[in-house]
Enzyme design. Structure first.
Site, mmCIF file in Angstrom:
data_model
loop_
_atom_site.group_PDB
_atom_site.id
_atom_site.type_symbol
_atom_site.label_atom_id
_atom_site.label_comp_id
_atom_site.label_asym_id
_atom_site.label_seq_id
_atom_site.Cartn_x
_atom_site.Cartn_y
_atom_site.Cartn_z
ATOM 1 N N CYS A 188 9.241 -1.094 5.546
ATOM 2 C CA CYS A 188 10.038 -2.318 5.503
ATOM 3 C C CYS A 188 11.525 -1.978 5.360
ATOM 4 O O CYS A 188 12.116 -1.440 6.282
ATOM 5 C CB CYS A 188 9.540 -3.243 4.397
ATOM 6 S SG CYS A 188 10.102 -4.959 4.620
ATOM 7 N N HIS A 233 3.630 -3.580 5.187
ATOM 8 C CA HIS A 233 3.279 -3.270 3.803
ATOM 9 C C HIS A 233 1.772 -3.053 3.701
ATOM 10 O O HIS A 233 0.996 -3.738 4.365
ATOM 11 C CB HIS A 233 3.672 -4.417 2.869
ATOM 12 C CG HIS A 233 5.143 -4.592 2.688
ATOM 13 N ND1 HIS A 233 5.907 -3.693 1.988
ATOM 14 C CD2 HIS A 233 5.986 -5.564 3.118
ATOM 15 C CE1 HIS A 233 7.161 -4.112 1.982
ATOM 16 N NE2 HIS A 233 7.235 -5.235 2.664
#
Length: 519
Positions: A343, A459
């Site tokens: 991310c 994630h």
């Protein structure tokens, strides 16, 4: 602030603590699983959570990771009603405010205090809706109910308990010391109506002979008039994601011995680190040691460096450059080291990160030493990519593919940035794609299963046992070690929740708990 009370309350119980990281989240999960095992339809609830570990619900909304774990304890899908208000700090004085799973605004503390009556109206609606669907709710407070500077505008501790008509069990962490003073002191600072809501105490994380506690338990009960409902032992290797960053931060710089036949995996502790639970699964692998570092001095000579998510990617990039870690990471890659970004960490691997509308950096206070950062920050320059922060926030669950290996990967996306190729794509290769083929990760070009440098918006990418073992085996091969055949560890929290429930059930007087619930 004055709040109304529900007319007909669903049975509920609330766990509050004498401090942050007293173990409320874990004990809430334990009670959820115990009540589920006893045949009740149960759901968790936390009115307001301040956390950088978040999770995406099936309908694409954002809640605290702890409530997702608690939902799993109830064998429910995570639901935004379980955590209607989520605060994600982006500086020492400001947070992104997320209400019913969607970002509302970036607010500083005083702005949020003014907004709290509106937030609590949403909390009430969410609670009533969730309570109507279940036999019992287990509520979790935040911090301490005795924070007298916050009590006037509380929406998560005693005011929430009063709205839900819930009795409170006050949790104290005996492992950190001073627990009896904390329990008595908390009671002394509560108003009379708040004291009436407290049904008893729970001591958490005890090591040793429980009988030695008897004099202190008797004195504390005599002083406060409140009984102890149990002493919960310290549970080693809990196997659940950490909710609070306190325990995580305590591990920074800790020098752990790394065997010659094991891998040294380093996680960079960014100032605004988010979703550090993405690397939890490495902790159960028999041939990997996970270290957390925040300085060049503690970096050592790892086999892999992981750069995690961030709630303030521009600010954390600035910190990486200032701390010297960016130069050290570049040198590490030049020497053949493996670097993975997740991310915000993925965004940092590129050439630039731009935040022209101050999407992530808007909450910085003028006193912040980095308050005047440029709109565009130089990245680590390890991949030919550029990222621009946008108003829209991507919130979605994903099943996709790790392109070089062909492995299926699952997880979720939470990000504002849009990442594109900047310059020649010859040295670039897709790393992760969604099912529809859209790219959510890039890496260096390679002709084998894993790239030397790669990153993804996904994630939880390492939570899959097969994919994680393939990645670790690639690191082993680079180190000159033979791969290990088959999955070596299962990263499933359901068995851990059952073990936790067994421990807590044995420790608590469950007859008293049911009496408190009125069941």
């Amino acid at each position: 602030m004055n709040y109304t009370v529900t007319e007909s309350a669903t049975p509920s119980i609330m766990l509050q603590g004498t401090c942050s990281n007293a173990g409320k989240s874990v004990l809430t999960a334990a009670l959820c699983r115990i009540l589920l095992q006893d045949g009740l339809s149960v759901a968790p609830f936390k009115a307001q959570n301040m956390a950088l570990n978040s999770f995406v619900t099936p309908d694409g909304k954002e809640i605290g990771r702890a409530q997702a774990v608690q939902a799993a304890a109830c064998r429910l899908e995570p639901d935004v009603r379980m955590n209607p208000v989520l605060l994600k700090p982006s500086s020492d004085t400001g947070s992104q405010v997320i209400v019913l799973g969607k970002p509302v605004a970036n607010m500083r503390v005083k702005e949020y205090v003014q907004y709290k009556p509106t937030a609590f109206a949403h909390v009430q609606t969410a609670y009533d809706s969730l309570a109507a669907e279940h036999d019992v709710l287990v509520l979790e407070g935040a911090g301490s109910p005795a924070e007298i500077n916050l009590k006037a505008h509380d929406i998560v501790n005693m005011q929430m308990a009063r709205y839900a008509q819930s009795k409170v069990l006050l949790v104290g962490d005996i492992d950190r010391g001073g627990v009896f003073a904390s329990l008595v002191g908390t009671m002394e600072l509560l108003d009379s109506w708040e004291k009436d809501l407290v049904a008893g105490f729970i001591l958490n994380r005890f090591r040793g002979d429980e009988s030695l506690l008897d004099p202190a338990l008797e004195y504390t009960t005599g002083r406060t008039g409140k009984p102890f409902l149990g002493v919960v032992p310290y549970v080693m290797q809990l196997g659940l994601p950490e909710e609070d960053s306190v325990t995580f931060k305590e591990s920074i710089g800790r020098q752990m011995p790394v065997r010659d036949d094991a891998l040294d995996i380093v996680l960079v502790d960014l100032p605004h680190i988010a979703n550090f639970t993405d690397v939890d699964a490495f902790g159960i692998e028999p041939d990997a040691v996970l270290r957390v570092v925040n300085s060049v001095e503690n970096l050592g000579r790892p086999d892999c460096i992981i750069i995690p998510g961030s709630k303030n990617t521009p600010g954390d990039l600035h910190w990486l450059h200032e701390s010297g870690l960016s130069a050290a990471i570049t040198q590490f890659v030049e020497a053949g080291g493996v670097v993975v970004g997740i991310c915000g960490g993925f965004q940092m691997l590129g050439k630039t990160v731009s935040d022209p509308s101050s999407i992530e950096y808007v909450a910085q206070a003028s006193s912040d030493s980095h308050a005047q950062l440029h709109a565009t920050q130089q990245g680590l320059g390890l991949l030919p990519l550029r990222t621009v922060m946008g108003e829209d926030k991507v919130l979605t669950r994903v099943t996709g593919m790790h392109v070089p290996s062909g492995a299926t990967v699952t997880g979720y996306e939470i990000h504002h940035g849009v990442t594109e190729i900047a310059g020649s794509a010859n040295a670039l290769q897709q790393a992760v794609t969604r099912e529809d083929g859209s790219v959510i990760g890039y890496g260096t070009a390679c002709d084998h299963s894993f790239q030397t440098v790669w990153g993804t918006y996904l994630h939880g990418v390492f939570d899959d046992d097969v994919f994680r073992r393939a990645f670790i085996n690639d690191l082993r091969s680079r180190k000159g070690l033979m791969p290990l055949d088959g999955v070596q560890a299962s990263f499933s929290i359901d068995p851990a929740l059952d073990r936790l429930a067994d421990t807590v059930r044995d420790a608590l007087d469950m007859q008293q708990v049911y009496s408190v619930l009125g069941l």
